[in-house]
Design a protein around this motif. Structure first.
Motif, PDB file in Angstrom:
ATOM      1  N   GLU A 362       0.868  -1.168   0.000  1.00 53.93           N
ATOM      2  CA  GLU A 362       0.000   0.000   0.000  1.00 53.93           C
ATOM      3  C   GLU A 362       0.906   1.219   0.000  1.00 53.93           C
ATOM      4  O   GLU A 362       1.821   1.300   0.795  1.00 53.93           O
ATOM      5  CB  GLU A 362      -0.859   0.017   1.294  1.00 53.93           C
ATOM      6  CG  GLU A 362      -1.605  -1.274   1.552  1.00 53.93           C
ATOM      7  CD  GLU A 362      -2.849  -1.402   0.703  1.00 53.93           C
ATOM      8  OE1 GLU A 362      -3.185  -0.457  -0.032  1.00 53.93           O
ATOM      9  OE2 GLU A 362      -3.480  -2.487   0.758  1.00 53.93           O
TER      10      GLU A 362
ATOM     11  N   SER C 125       5.009  -3.168  -7.690  1.00 54.90           N
ATOM     12  CA  SER C 125       4.501  -3.519  -6.367  1.00 54.90           C
ATOM     13  C   SER C 125       5.320  -2.831  -5.282  1.00 54.90           C
ATOM     14  O   SER C 125       4.769  -2.329  -4.302  1.00 54.90           O
ATOM     15  CB  SER C 125       4.511  -5.037  -6.187  1.00 54.90           C
ATOM     16  OG  SER C 125       5.823  -5.537  -6.367  1.00 54.90           O
ATOM     17  N   PRO C 131      -2.587  -3.384  -7.975  1.00 53.75           N
ATOM     18  CA  PRO C 131      -4.032  -3.208  -7.788  1.00 53.75           C
ATOM     19  C   PRO C 131      -4.492  -3.736  -6.426  1.00 53.75           C
ATOM     20  O   PRO C 131      -3.939  -4.711  -5.912  1.00 53.75           O
ATOM     21  CB  PRO C 131      -4.638  -4.053  -8.918  1.00 53.75           C
ATOM     22  CG  PRO C 131      -3.512  -4.403  -9.828  1.00 53.75           C
ATOM     23  CD  PRO C 131      -2.276  -4.351  -9.035  1.00 53.75           C
ATOM     24  N   GLU C 132      -5.522  -3.078  -5.910  1.00 50.50           N
ATOM     25  CA  GLU C 132      -6.076  -3.432  -4.594  1.00 50.50           C
ATOM     26  C   GLU C 132      -6.382  -4.915  -4.480  1.00 50.50           C
ATOM     27  O   GLU C 132      -6.048  -5.547  -3.496  1.00 50.50           O
ATOM     28  CB  GLU C 132      -7.374  -2.642  -4.371  1.00 50.50           C
ATOM     29  CG  GLU C 132      -7.159  -1.196  -3.947  1.00 50.50           C
ATOM     30  CD  GLU C 132      -6.260  -1.090  -2.724  1.00 50.50           C
ATOM     31  OE1 GLU C 132      -6.488  -1.829  -1.741  1.00 50.50           O
ATOM     32  OE2 GLU C 132      -5.301  -0.282  -2.771  1.00 50.50           O
ATOM     33  N   ILE C 135      -3.404  -7.007  -3.988  1.00 44.59           N
ATOM     34  CA  ILE C 135      -2.813  -6.718  -2.679  1.00 44.59           C
ATOM     35  C   ILE C 135      -3.589  -7.468  -1.593  1.00 44.59           C
ATOM     36  O   ILE C 135      -3.007  -8.097  -0.706  1.00 44.59           O
ATOM     37  CB  ILE C 135      -2.825  -5.200  -2.404  1.00 44.59           C
ATOM     38  CG1 ILE C 135      -1.859  -4.500  -3.373  1.00 44.59           C
ATOM     39  CG2 ILE C 135      -2.413  -4.918  -0.954  1.00 44.59           C
ATOM     40  CD1 ILE C 135      -1.859  -2.984  -3.247  1.00 44.59           C
ATOM     41  N   GLY C 136      -4.906  -7.445  -1.714  1.00 47.21           N
ATOM     42  CA  GLY C 136      -5.746  -8.152  -0.747  1.00 47.21           C
ATOM     43  C   GLY C 136      -5.440  -9.637  -0.721  1.00 47.21           C
ATOM     44  O   GLY C 136      -5.273 -10.242   0.337  1.00 47.21           O
ATOM     45  N   ASN C 139      -2.205 -10.209   0.936  1.00 48.33           N
ATOM     46  CA  ASN C 139      -2.394 -10.000   2.367  1.00 48.33           C
ATOM     47  C   ASN C 139      -2.968 -11.238   3.043  1.00 48.33           C
ATOM     48  O   ASN C 139      -2.453 -11.725   4.042  1.00 48.33           O
ATOM     49  CB  ASN C 139      -3.372  -8.835   2.534  1.00 48.33           C
ATOM     50  CG  ASN C 139      -2.824  -7.844   3.553  1.00 48.33           C
ATOM     51  OD1 ASN C 139      -2.238  -8.275   4.539  1.00 48.33           O
ATOM     52  ND2 ASN C 139      -3.017  -6.571   3.293  1.00 48.33           N
TER      53      ASN C 139
END
Lengths: 363, 219, 425, 143, 595
Positions: A362, C125, C131-132, C135-136, C139
């Motif tokens: 992020e 990255s 992109p979200e 990333i999710g 995660n």
């Protein structure tokens, strides 16, 4: 076909048929269409026969007498034919009987009596170094002699490559400061007949043209008569088909050489040389340089002496490449230096590597 | 400078400069590119016959299935002009002579009428490829100044060489000099423009083949 | 330059290597790669030209690693890479690239564009431009253990379920087993038949196998997002598990990227060769078939076709095996146009399926698959990748095509004679 | 030593009879069409024309081929004027092969003339007039 | 002539190039001292530096367009000699030597005939007087001395008519302002007419005989050569195998060889039937010139016409050696490499030596740095006490030498043991006997001119043998004409030097070349006219022209320097000259414009 000239010729035993044949052949040699032969025959026949043979003054400067020798090899018209029937050769050092001051006087008389009308022929270049002391006749520099003789000339013929373009004296490093006629004389019509020496029939043909029509033939951008210098040797060469087929002599005495294959590889300068050797040939049509096996030296082109070597094909370097090896070293060195810089940068980036964590994703 | 001096200059000093910059540039660029190196592949290889860097160098010269139909102009035009260029550059007698002089290697030449024909075909192919670049959205989108510039650099030697041989437009001597000059410009710019693909294409294909060959994929 | 951009640039400087330099220098802007890319062919938008997706990295390469590029940057001829630019390129590098490798397959100068994209993703990255959706997924994989949030209890529940249904025990953490079987979370949630199929097959083949409680998830979102550091974390779980259980072979499930991530990238991200073999389940089945360990009965009679997952076929070199397996159980097997090495991607590989905002584009690109299917009009579509399967189903549904999608492993398993009876006797 | 004592030294065994090996440039056959066209013009308008063979890129082999192809017709004339000239009608009447030699016997120019009678053969009216005067002189001598 | 005189004659015509001679007469008109000066320089030796030695011949050839091939060939030989000195196995195919010999011999005969009729004859023949001749008597005269077919009264009448028309037109052209009617002309009108007719005949003849050069060298003037042989590959094919169609590949085919044979015959016929009889006939009227123009009796010849190889001097037709003080019983050998034998001095030449101008330099160590110190043009005269010529002064063992036909004929005369030279002895003895002059008359203006004629006959006759040998080789299947081994300068040793020697029509010619790294580092041409026409040396010894003019020349009328021209032309000069005649006291007297 009527006229004073043809009558004169007839008196000398030249028939109309002979004359027509001569004109047809001349037209062919000058690369004119066949119809021009007849036109020329009529024009020449109709030209008024001169009361006097026109005066021709020939001055030799930085020369080797090859041009004079060449004109004595002229077959048609022959040199004696010219001297006896067509022109009055009032000054020609190699051929004239008088010497010294008698010769000088003959020169001045001819210049005086034919002022504004004589044709001035120059062979040899003109040295400008040392105030002209590199070449003197009668204690007078060539430069001075040229300027003086040019004043009264109707036109100037720069005979041979030296007079036309500076020739061998002008070759690097031009020790005497040699220049061509057209470098000095700007206010007279000049016709360049280059060649080392020029082809005799080209010399006499141009003289004949001037005498017949009273004007200079059409010239190319280098002041050469287009009729003789309009095409390259290569274009008209009998060995051209072999060039097209890719058949070449590799040495002066191999199968290709004996078969008369193309001499391009042996350094022939035919492709960049404008002259009539291939069609007119030399010495009464006996042969010409390429036919005898040696490539064209390019002798009718300016500065051919410094054209990079007579045995180097046109597609080969004119000089050995001097900087290539140095460039290779510099290039390799630069490359190695850049390699080190790049690798340094890369390993710096690597050692500065911070492990990416989820938080890093992020922004 | 008269035409002969011009010709002699381009055959002498000009060529020297051009070849030097070319050699310098090529070496510098090759070092610059390939010195970046590549990490060894630690994955256990899968050995498949025919899957290697060397194979790919050759295999990539054949269009993949279906692609010719997709972009016929790129393929037919591109292949024609590359093959044509190769023929003209390497099989025209005067060129062979130059190569012989520079490297000592030589081989038989093709008849010049044939070379002549190939030159015309090559130029036509190049014009078609150029038109394609202008017309095709993708190519137009990708094209930069460098693309137009290098096209011109490649086309000029063909055009001037052909004009010289055909005795068109300018006297042969001048045309020949312009031809050599245009080749020199090509040599000078080759290492620094996309024309350098002439060298890196082999490295690129080799890497592609090597990396994929490691996985047992014959690309 | 922001700190994140700085990091991204540093990472790019680290990953740019000789192949990339060579590739950039070889590109002649011929545009043929566009013809190979379904995002271009289906949209007609030249910005989807594969090589163009690398433009920022190309500039960075020139500015950092070529003298002329450095000079160009110095005099302002070459603009530095900015966050805005990378943000704009996100769509090109992730949404519209599935790492399918068709572009690399056609490039006449031999540029491996996928290779370059994976490297570019490292920088993207690291600089926070992924992109979200992916990333999710990363995660979840790192923190929970699977991109879909599946945990060990869910797996155990599945195991139990299969044992009950088929009467075959599912080994867990069995030390010294020959095979360690990986699963993708999609299989655990959506396709439980897969586990059963493995059990049946292994039983018939007489091989010992096991699941691993600390490493059951094969999906490597770190690889998809393009981050070696995170990919390493995930690969290490498998390595640790496999080494702990001392298995000979780890079987990658029906998932293309999982296979690439482990088989081809794994050793490289952990920095040492594996002590075990990695095989895709189709490879294992192929081997069993060759060795005569796989015996089936009966045939499917409806019209079947096979969708080659890119990572398995084009990028993984497994093409023949799936066809041999198909022929073993199918009477009416037809090939789609371009099938095999040049097959078109489902449109959702390389993490793309995880990007919500990319769905519209994905569906647009699916037209390619639609046209392939329209050409052969199959009754059912077989594949060997769970991700493909989901993306295909989504696409088929969107275009209202009634073609069920099945996994090859499961289909094979269905034709294995009932062993419970035999064994029970 | 007489020249005919020289044996023929075969430097190259003949390889094949391809046109190129015989030195044909391919330019000669084109000429036939041009000659046909000029012959047509001669018939239509009576206009004579000529082709200067030296002005064309023809190899000696081309010339041989052309000479062989056109063949020799019924008429041949020789002119003695500053060397010999031969005017030979080919098998195609109206097409003449004209070769001018110089005094040394070398070929100075070579033409194909398309005409009923080559100009060179015709007596010029002026010459005829002189001939007439000569005849009258002869006749007056008779009386 | 009652006072001492200083005469300026410039230019001397009917020569090649630009020469100036200064001389002084005493009150009787007798020349007491003379100075010869070359007034044109192009710096070809300088231009040659740094070039490809294989190209040198073309540059060197342009030293002279009259001698036209000798410098080219000497240059080729210098490079070949350099190769041979470094690589003793290096050789030239015999056919190439034969072809070169044929070309040199043809050059001699062509050049000597042209010199005699077109450059020299007008010193002895009064063209205007020919108008008074009786064609019938001329015909009788011609037939009495020769069997030459063109000798009918009608033939001579036609020539006379031609000259008549010419003179009547009032435009004498090249014959204007000459010395017609000068009492020194002694030929009867008939002999003059015959000579004029032959003047024209020779013009036509020379055009044809140079075809030999055109066959082998592609053209004349300035035929082509090549280091390693000749560039004219021999192309003997059957028509069927002939790749080019109607004619064979090169000019050296059956037709070309037939032309060569014809030229040889034409040359021999003209020399036998015209040149030799005319020389004897004209000489018989000028016997007193057998006592004028002695150079002092030192003669040098490098020898030429190798029948085997350039490096096999024993196979030379013309021998190598030096004769000193007219003693033909002793031939001195020449050591080409000895520093103290062949040297060039520049005390009176417009050059500069780095180690001082007083020394003599061997050509291998020669220097060519132009250093003009003469007057600024236009000038009236040169300062002969200082430097006064663009020519250097070559010397052998410090002695001034005469080179040329006389030197060669004397050497052949002295070598009678050799079969080929018996003919020379017979010819010389026959000539002396016919003219009824003593053997000492050889050392003179007349002797020099006669030697040229006799030499022409010897060489024209020798050509048939060379041609036969060439034909025999071809018959035996040997058509080699070029050695391509070591063609590429990159295969050469880094440092080489060589000398190309050649007996040019005008005398011993030597080109000295130093080659470093495949390029010319120094080039020195010591040409015949440098030996003959060079200025005084360090010791004040005059050059051959100067010495000859100082021997027994009494000017009938200094305004008409016919006597000077006769002697100068007898050397067949190959440059442009000037003559100054100054008072023995050095005091400048009346400057007489010679008109």
């Amino acid at each position: 076909m009527q006229g004073p000239l043809i009558d004169t010729l007839a008196r000398q035993g030249v028939t109309r048929r002979t004359f027509m044949k001569y004109c047809a052949t001349l037209a062919s040699m000058m690369a004119l269409p066949p119809a021009a032969g007849r036109a020329m025959a009529e024009a020449m026949a109709a030209a008024p026969a001169a009361a006097r043979r026109p005066s021709v003054i020939w001055l030799p400067f930085q020369e080797c007498t090859g041009c004079t020798e060449s004109i004595t090899r002229s077959h048609s018209p022959s040199i004696e034919g010219l001297i006896f029937d067509a022109i009055s050769l009032d000054y020609q050092e190699t051929l004239m009987a008088a010497a010294g001051h008698q010769a000088e006087e003959a020169l001045h008389t001819a210049m005086r009596e034919n002022a504004g009308k004589y044709l001035l022929v120059i062979d040899g270049s003109i040295p400008l170094g040392l105030d002209g002391a590199y070449s003197c006749i009668a204690g007078k520099s060539n430069l001075e002699a040229l300027k003086e003789a040019a004043q009264g000339a109707a036109a100037i013929v720069a005979m041979g490559s030296c007079a036309a373009f500076g020739g061998i004296p002008k070759a690097n490093p031009n020790p005497t400061g040699a220049v061509s006629v057209s470098d000095i004389i700007k206010d007279k019509p000049i016709i360049n007949i280059p060649g080392c020496p020029p082809i005799p029939v080209v010399m006499t043909g141009v003289l004949a043209h001037f005498l017949t029509f009273g004007s200079l033939p059409e010239l190319d951008s280098k002041g050469r008569p287009k009729a003789f210098y309009g095409e390259t040797i290569h274009d008209r060469c009998y060995r051209r088909p072999f060039y097209d087929q890719g058949k070449f002599a590799h040495t002066f005495d191999d199968e290709g050489a004996r078969n008369g294959w193309c001499l391009f590889e042996l350094g022939c300068k035919g492709p960049v040389t404008h002259n009539a050797c291939a069609t007119v040939k030399w010495n009464g049509g006996t042969s010409w340089p390429v036919e005898s096996g040696h490539g064209c030296l390019g002798c009718s082109e300016p500065d051919f002496w410094d054209g990079g070597g007579f045995y180097k094909a046109l597609s080969m370097p004119a000089d050995p490449l001097k900087m290539g090896a140095a460039a290779a070293v510099v290039g390799a060195a630069a490359g190695v230096a850049l390699s080190f810089a790049n690798r340094g940068k890369k390993s710096a980036a690597k050692s500065a590597h911070e492990t990416t964590t989820l938080a890093d994703l992020e922004k | 400078m008269n035409d002969m001096q011009f010709l002699t200059w381009v055959r002498g000093t000009g060529l020297d400069i051009a070849v030097s910059i070319f050699v310098l540039g090529v070496l510098w660029r090759l070092f610059e590119i390939y010195s970046l190196g590549r990490k060894a592949d630690l994955a256990a290889p899968r050995d498949t016959p025919g899957a290697s860097g060397w194979h790919t160098i050759f295999r990539r010269s054949i269009p993949p299935q279906g692609m010719v139909k997709k972009s016929p102009v790129s393929y037919i035009g591109g292949y024609t002009f590359h093959i044509g260029l190769a023929i003209v550059v390497f099989l025209f007698a005067p060129h062979i002579l130059l190569i012989k002089n520079l490297t000592g290697l030589s081989w038989p030449a093709l008849p010049s009428q044939f070379i002549d024909l190939v030159t015309v075909v090559t130029m036509a192919a190049m014009v078609v490829v150029l038109a394609d670049r202008i017309n095709k959205p993708v190519k137009r989108y990708l094209s930069t100044f460098g693309d137009w510039f290098t096209w011109t650099l490649t086309f000029l030697p063909l055009l001037t060489g052909w004009l010289a041989v055909q005795h068109l437009l300018l006297p042969y001597t001048v045309m020949l000099a312009l031809h050599i000059l245009s080749v020199e410009l090509l040599l000078i710019f080759l290492p620094f423009t996309k024309l350098f693909h002439a060298f890196t294409v082999f490295g690129s294909r080799w890497y592609l083949g090597k990396i994929n060959g490691h996985k047992g994929v014959a690309v | 330059m922001s700190a994140s951009l700085e990091k991204g640039v540093r990472v790019l400087k680290e990953v740019i290597d000789a192949p990339i330099a060579s590739y950039f220098n070889s590109c002649v802007h011929c545009g043929l790669c566009a013809e190979a890319c379904l995002f271009y062919t289906e949209t007609g938008d030249p910005k989807y030209t594969p090589i163009h997706k690398l433009e920022p990295m190309r500039r960075l390469y020139e500015q950092e690693y070529t003298l002329l590029g450095r000079l160009g940057k110095l005099v302002g001829l070459s603009k530095p890479v900015t966050d805005d630019e990378l943000e704009a390129w996100k769509e090109l590098v992730y949404n519209s690239c599935t790492l399918c490798g068709r572009c690399s397959a056609v490039c006449p100068v031999g540029n491996d564009i996928v290779y370059m994209v994976t490297k570019f993703r490292e920088g993207m990255s690291a600089s926070g431009h992924a992109p979200e959706g992916i990333i999710g997924a990363v995660n979840r994989t790192v923190t929970i253990g699977s991109p879909m949030g599946v945990k060990l209890p869910a797996v155990k529940a599945q195991m139990k379920h299969v044992e009950e249904d088929y009467g075959i025990p599912i080994p867990l953490d069995a030390e010294g087993a020959e095979y360690m079987v990986m699963l993708s979370s999609m299989e655990i949630i959506n396709f439980p038949e897969y586990l059963a199929a493995i059990a049946k097959i292994m039983k018939q083949a007489g091989k010992t196998w096991t699941l691993c409680s600390t490493a059951f998830e094969a999906t490597n979102a770190g690889y998809q997002i393009g981050n070696s550091d995170l990919a390493r974390v995930l690969v290490m779980r498998i390595v640790d598990g496999a080494e702990k259980l001392k298995v000979k072979t780890v079987i990658s499930p029906e998932c293309g990227h999982a296979y690439s991530a482990l088989r081809w990238n794994g050793a490289n991200v952990v920095g040492r060769p594996f002590t075990f073999k990695v095989q895709h389940i189709i490879e294992v089945l192929g081997e069993f078939q060759e060795q005569g360990l796989l015996k089936t009965e009966g045939f499917e009679t409806d019209r079947l076709t096979f969708h080659d997952p890119c990572q398995l076929a084009r990028r993984g070199g497994v093409i023949k095996q799936q066809r041999n397996l198909m022929n073993m159980v199918a009477k009416n097997f037809v090939e789609m146009p371009d099938a095999g090495y040049m097959n078109w991607c489902c449109g959702g590989g390389g993490g793309a399926s995880a990007i919500e905002e990319g769905e519209e584009l994905r569906l647009e690109a699916f037209k390619k698959k639609k046209s392939q299917l329209d050409a052969v009009k199959p009754d059912r579509l077989v594949t060997a990748c769970a991700n493909c399967r989901i993306v295909l189903e989504e696409g088929l549904e969107h275009y209202q095509m009634d073609i069920p999608v099945v996994g090859l492993t499961e289909m094979i398993a269905e034709h294995i004679p009932d062993q419970t009876a035999e064994n029970g006797a | 030593m007489p020249l005919d004592a020289i044996p023929i030294v075969v430097i190259n065994p003949s390889e094949n009879s391809a046109a190129a090996d015989r030195g044909l440039s391919g330019n000669a056959p084109v000429l036939l069409r041009e000659i046909a066209q000029l012959t047509g013009r001669l018939l239509d308008s009576g206009e004579a024309s000529a082709i200067d063979l030296r002005a064309l890129p023809l190899t000696p082999a081309d010339l041989d081929w052309l000479r062989e192809t056109l063949g020799r017709g019924q008429v041949a004339a020789t002119l003695e004027a500053e060397g010999e000239s031969t005017l030979t009608e080919t098998v195609c009447p109206g097409v003449w092969w004209v070769t001018h030699h110089n005094e040394n016997g070398a070929v100075a120019s070579e033409f194909i003339e398309v005409t009923f009678v080559p100009e060179l053969l015709k007596a010029h009216p002026d010459d005829v007039r002189i001939g007439l005067e000569h005849l009258e002189l002869l006749i007056s001598d008779l009386s | 002539m009652s006072t001492a005189q200083r005469i300026v004659v410039d230019p001397i015509t009917r020569i090649e190039g630009h020469l100036r001679i200064e001389a002084e007469t005493d009150a009787s008109g007798k020349i007491t001292s003379a100075y010869s000066a070359g007034t044109m320089v192009r710096g070809i030796e300088i231009i040659l530096r740094g070039r490809d030695p294989r190209d040198a011949w073309a540059f060197a050839q342009r030293i002279c367009g009259v001698c036209t091939l000798v410098h080219g060939l000497a240059s080729v030989r210098s490079v070949e000699d350099a190769l041979h000195r470094s690589i003793p196995s290096y050789s030239i195919p015999q056919n190439a030597e034969l072809i070169r010999n044929l070309m040199i011999a043809a050059q001699y005969v062509h050049d000597h005939v042209m010199h005699f009729y077109h450059l020299h004859a007008l010193d002895w023949v009064d063209v205007v007087s020919a108008l008074k001749a009786d064609p019938k008597a001329t015909s009788a005269l011609a037939q009495s001395i020769s069997s030459y077919p063109k000798s009918s009264p009608g033939y001579f009448a036609e020539v006379q008519k031609k000259v008549q028309t010419f003179v009547e037109q009032g435009q004498l052209g090249i014959f204007a302002n000459a010395y017609w009617g000068h009492p020194a002309y002694k030929l009867p009108p008939e002999a003059n007419l015959m000579a004029v007719a032959h003047y024209l005949e020779a013009l036509a003849w020379q055009r044809d005989v140079v075809k030999l050069h055109a066959i082998f060298g592609g053209k004349n003037p300035h035929p082509n050569f090549v280091v390693g042989g000749v560039p004219s590959a021999i192309s003997v094919h059957t028509a069927a195998e002939n790749k080019v169609g109607g004619q064979s590949g090169t000019a050296v085919n059956m037709v070309g060889l037939q032309t060569v044979q014809n030229v040889i015959k034409q040359m021999r016929d003209f020399v036998d039937q015209v040149y030799v009889p005319d020389t004897l006939a004209i000489a018989s009227f000028y016997k007193e010139w057998g006592g004028i123009g002695d150079t002092g009796g030192n003669f040098l010849s490098f020898g030429d016409m190798p029948m085997k190889s350039f490096w096999d001097t024993d196979s030379y037709l013309i021998p190598r050696g030096v004769i000193l003080d007219k003693d033909i019983s002793k031939i001195h050998p020449i050591d080409l490499d000895a520093d103290n034998e062949i040297q060039e001095f520049i005390n009176h030449s417009w050059y500069k030596y780095s180690q001082g101008d007083d020394q003599g330099l061997h050509p291998f160590k020669g220097e060519t740095e132009l250093n003009y110190t003469g007057p600024k043009p236009p000038y009236e005269h040169l300062d002969v006490e200082q430097k006064y010529s663009w020519l250097k002064s070559p010397r052998w063992q410090g002695k001034s030498m005469e080179v040329g036909p006389l030197a060669r004929v004397l050497l052949m005369y002295a070598n009678t043991e050799c079969g080929a030279h018996r003919q020379t002895k017979e010819l010389v003895d026959y000539t002396l006997q016919t003219l009824d002059v003593p053997v000492t008359a050889l050392f003179s203006t007349l002797g020099r001119t006669a030697a040229r004629t006799l030499e022409s006959k010897v060489l024209a006759d020798s050509m048939q043998g060379m041609f036969d040998q060439l034909m025999a080789n071809i018959k035996a299947g040997d058509v080699r004409t070029f050695n391509d081994q070591y063609w590429d300068p990159s295969t050469w040793p880094r440092h080489m030097h060589g000398v190309g020697l050649l007996e040019a029509p005008r005398g011993g010619l030597s080109h000295w070349i130093n080659i470093d790294d495949g390029k010319i580092s120094n080039y020195q041409a010591v040409v015949p006219s440098t030996w003959n026409a060079g200025p005084r040396d360090t010791l004040g010894q005059p050059g051959a022209y100067e010495a000859a003019l100082q021997h027994n020349h009494v000017m009938h009328d200094p305004k008409q320097p016919l006597e000077i021209l006769r002697t100068i032309h007898s050397f067949d000069p190959c440059l442009a000259c000037a003559v100054h005649v100054t008072d023995p006291d050095g005091e400048e007297l009346v400057r007489v414009k010679v008109k």
